[in-house]
Design an enzyme around this catalytic site. Structure first.
Site, PDB file in Angstrom:
ATOM      1  N   ASP A 148      13.624 -15.142 -46.825  1.00  0.00           N
ATOM      2  CA  ASP A 148      14.910 -15.806 -47.035  1.00  0.00           C
ATOM      3  C   ASP A 148      15.327 -16.616 -45.818  1.00  0.00           C
ATOM      4  O   ASP A 148      16.301 -17.349 -45.869  1.00  0.00           O
ATOM      5  CB  ASP A 148      15.998 -14.778 -47.372  1.00  0.00           C
ATOM      6  CG  ASP A 148      16.154 -14.621 -48.872  1.00  0.00           C
ATOM      7  OD1 ASP A 148      15.499 -15.369 -49.613  1.00  0.00           O
ATOM      8  OD2 ASP A 148      16.932 -13.744 -49.297  1.00  0.00           O
ATOM      9  N   ASP A 453      21.069  -2.402 -54.875  1.00  0.00           N
ATOM     10  CA  ASP A 453      20.140  -1.331 -55.230  1.00  0.00           C
ATOM     11  C   ASP A 453      20.812  -0.249 -56.076  1.00  0.00           C
ATOM     12  O   ASP A 453      20.340   0.097 -57.165  1.00  0.00           O
ATOM     13  CB  ASP A 453      19.515  -0.732 -53.966  1.00  0.00           C
ATOM     14  CG  ASP A 453      20.520  -0.530 -52.840  1.00  0.00           C
ATOM     15  OD1 ASP A 453      21.709  -0.841 -53.026  1.00  0.00           O
ATOM     16  OD2 ASP A 453      20.132  -0.052 -51.764  1.00  0.00           O
TER      17      ASP A 453
END
Ligand SMILES: O=c1ccn([C@@H]2O[C@H](COP(=O)(O)OP(=O)(O)O[C@H]3O[C@H](CO)[C@@H](O)[C@H](O)[C@H]3O)[C@@H](O)[C@H]2O)c(=O)[nH]1
Ligand SMILES: [Mn+2]
Length: 737
Positions: A148, A453
């Site tokens: 990223d 998550d």
């Protein structure tokens, strides 16, 4: 003959894993829980029966105490579930190997990185190398690095790693090296005795160091030289217009395992290795890690499409080369394997000091709570060190007819050329691809939450899957834990904010999970999702009793009263249980004490800010961003960390709060003692408040040191000292009603 066949069948039927509910301490725990509950109820009774009349001072303070205690009590009750049903899982790797031999499913491994300065490329590629060298047929492995940061330094490092892997993988397999991250391996091991081994060891170490040097010198120079650029076509993706926030999708297959030349020094195939930097454009939200994982899911489906996906953070290297096989024991079990969506290994760290000053390990969480969640089929997805079934991650609902054979479902060998695959993948990694699709909603990781998550794990469970939490003897993954107070508090703020956000959203386990997951799992989730509101109750409990003490207003029963007993019992029993759990999990007593301090710091700062930010965002005032946890710090900071000295150093608002609270309680305590000395006596009913202040003072000893006694760079900066002195003094003057 018949007997033989029967034997085979029996052999086939043997389970690959077993689940055991721990019995030993269960009864003791339940007795304890019931007594604490009686204590809590008695406290509530006492509070409601003794509310001061309107004429008496401290009526509102008293009512506030009651509210705080109501909250603590309710929180305690709903969070009992995680200790009610603690389970253990065991695997039988040998049975798996006997039964399936080489017929094991392909596995795609995702590594995420986001910033070449906070996450140095040498660390990232060590993690990559560790997962490339699993004890697993390399022709079934593909490793994807999502960058990223869109950094050519990371790309360069990965290119170097792809070459080094040719030597590293055979070396690891030949000498059964553990761990298989070169960075960790060379840091932990010195030259072997055996001269033959030593020769190879030195040779590989030299290669590693040369590679590291090349990577680091490129970073130091700040540019990739023409020499290096010419080594790979991939560098042409970077030009002056490419920035971290704004660039085209980049997909480079550095090793293609189908290529007959892609072999290591011993002539064995190498795993596929792919560099991915998804497209970033300022006008498109990129959804942080969830966005990068979803890109990887799609890109990998184009290239290798393995039915099992392992994802790790860039600092979480593999510490156990058999972890894939152990995880497969769950997925490949004949009876229950098809129901399992993911297998989560605990998050462990390799930079923990002896008494774990920032309480990163949280043994009780890993060894008790998360196993307790597992007992309700509610194992949390913790973002890293997790093996997924691709289908369940992509949104498939579990149904009774689902068989989920891992071998036959997927076509893992494609015929297209590397060039075609790269071009095809770029489309999948572009910003516009997700527009109008279910990605981030029903498919892949869920967007819009700071703990992508946890929320994703919850949605998977609500689709009918049964995840597994597996905490084996040998740690499977090791990462970098925060090693300054600031980093740790910021990390917890992000977690806490994300969790509270889930609670307030449509994903609240009580409504979203109603009828889909067990009640124990619903309440278990709330242990984490409700961290944030805890801060308000705790802050009240830390501020008001000490201010009232200064004003001579009693808020607790006197020690001689019978009502003192429930307070004393609940306090003592909870701490005794905490100590027992910590010691049983292998912590030191000092580590337990440090964990109490961190518990207190986190609740008064991280959780408070998380609470405020979540509420303001809920009202539409602000947006939240994922602040990446730094994995490297200065040398002198590191030295203090290793000594176990708490690091303040910056003038963060969080430290002002910590310092102010410590001073206020110190004032309260001193005033209380003076009152006793000057002959007011104990009878006034202030003893418990003095005791409470004393506990806070003792827990804050390192804070006073950092405020007034230390002179290193890790002390509390003088601006914070000044602010907190003023604030604490002002607080003393607050009138009480
Ligand atoms: O925009 C982003 C931000 C982060 N990451 C990666 O996400 C991982 C986790 O980030 P880190 O800053 O290390 O956060 P932690 O607080 O250590 O992460 C924990 O908490 C996160 C949720 O808040 C989980 O995603 C992580 O797996 C879990 O380890 C790292 O590999 C990052 O490179 C990205 O890929 N893109
Ligand atoms: Mn991390």
């Amino acid at each position: 003959m018949g007997g033989h066949v029967g034997g085979e069948e029996a052999h086939e039927a043997q389970p690959l894993f077993e689940t055991e509910v721990s019995k030993g301490t269960k009864l003791a725990y339940r007795v304890y829980a019931v007594t604490v509950l009686i204590g809590i109820c008695s406290i509530w009774v006492y509070r409601s029966m003794n509310i001061p009349t309107a004429e008496e001072k401290g009526r509102w303070a008293w009512i506030g105490m009651f509210m705080a205690e109501l909250w603590f009590g309710f929180y305690w009750i709903i969070t009992q579930s995680v200790r009610w049903n603690v389970t253990h899982r065991y695997t039988f790797k040998d049975r798996l190997i006997n039964r399936y031999g080489d017929k094991l499913p392909a596995v795609d491994i995702f590594v995420c990185t986001a910033d070449p300065t906070m996450e140095p490329p040498t660390m990232v590629i060590s993690t990559v190398l560790s997962v490339m060298s699993y004890n697993y047929p390399p022709d079934k492995l593909s490793v994807y690095l999502s960058d990223d940061g869109g950094s050519e330094f990371t790309f360069h490092a990965l290119l170097e790693a792809s070459r080094f892997s040719k030597h590293w993988i055979p070396f690891c397999k030949k000498f059964s090296v553990e761990p298989r991250s070169p960075l960790a391996y060379f840091a932990q091991n010195s030259k072997p005795e055996d001269p033959k081994v030593a020769k190879e060891w030195l040779a590989i170490k030299k290669l590693y160091e040369e590679m590291k040097c090349r990577i680091e010198s490129a970073i130091e120079k700040g540019c990739i030289s023409k020499d290096i650029r010419d080594q790979h076509k991939g560098f042409s993706e970077w030009n002056s217009e490419v920035t971290k926030q704004d660039h085209q999708p980049i997909v480079q297959i550095l090793i293609d395992r189908r290529n007959p030349d892609a072999v290591d020094d011993d002539g064995h195939q190498l795993p596929t290795l792919v560099y991915v930097a998804r497209e970033k454009r300022p006008q498109f939200p990129h959804n942080f890690k969830a966005g990068s994982m979803n890109s990887l899911i799609r890109v990998s489906s184009e290239i290798s499409n393995a039915p099992i996906i392992l994802n790790v953070d860039c600092d979480m290297y593999s510490n156990n080369s058999d972890a894939i096989k152990e995880a497969l024991c769950f997925f490949m079990d004949k009876e229950r394997g098809h129901m399992i969506s993911y297998v989560q290994y605990p998050q462990s760290y390799d930079n923990i000091t002896k008494n774990d000053i920032y309480s990163n390990v949280s043994s009780a969480v890993h060894k008790i709570e998360l196993r307790g969640m597992d007992g309700w089929d509610g194992a949390l997805f913790c973002g890293t060190g997790c093996f997924h079934r691709r289908e369940s991650l992509c949104g498939l609902k579990f149904s009774k007819n689902y068989r989920g054979e891992l071998n036959s479902l997927f076509n893992t060998t494609k015929d297209s050329s590397v060039h075609d695959m790269e071009q095809g993948s770029k489309v999948l990694a572009s910003c516009s691809y997700e527009k109008g699709t279910q990605w981030g909603k029903e498919m892949g990781l869920v967007y819009g939450c700071l703990v992508e998550d946890i929320i994703t794990g919850l949605t998977i469970q609500c689709r009918g899957w049964k995840p597994v939490y597996y905490n084996p003897e040998r740690t499977a993954f090791l990462g970098v834990a925060p090693n300054t107070l600031d980093i740790s508090l910021v990390q917890h703020k992000r977690w806490c904010e994300g969790m509270f956000q889930i609670f307030l959203s449509k994903y609240c386990p009580f409504t979203y999970g109603y009828d889909k997951i067990k009640l124990g799992a619903q309440t278990g989730y709330c242990l984490y999702l409700l961290w944030a509101p805890n801060s308000i109750a705790l802050l009240y409990y830390l501020i008001i009793p000490s201010i009232c003490l200064l004003h001579g207003i009693p808020l607790f029963p006197e020690v001689s009263s019978l009502w003192f007993l429930p307070f004393a019992y609940v306090y003592a029993a909870r701490n005794a249980c905490g100590i027992a759990e910590a010691l049983a999990c292998g912590d030191t007593l000092k580590a337990w004490w440090n964990s109490q301090r961190m518990w207190y710091f986190r609740r008064t700062t991280s959780y408070l800010f998380a609470f405020i930010d979540t509420i303001t965002r809920q009202l539409g005032f602000s947006q939240s961003a994922f602040s990446i946890t730094a994995k490297v710090v200065d040398d002198d900071v590191l030295e203090r960390y290793e000594e176990g000295t708490m690091e303040f150093g910056t003038s963060s608002v969080m430290f002002t709060i910590i310092a102010t609270l410590s001073l206020l309680n110190f004032f309260g305590f001193t005033a209380g003692i003076l009152k006793i000395i000057w002959g007011y006596g104990f009878a006034e009913g202030l003893t418990v408040q003095i005791g409470l202040c004393l506990v806070v003072v003792v827990i804050n000893l390192p804070v006073y040191q950092a405020l007034f006694l230390r002179d290193d760079n890790g002390r509390i900066p003088s601006s914070v000292v000044f602010k907190s002195l003023v604030l604490a003094s002002l607080a003393c003057l607050i009138p009480v009603y």
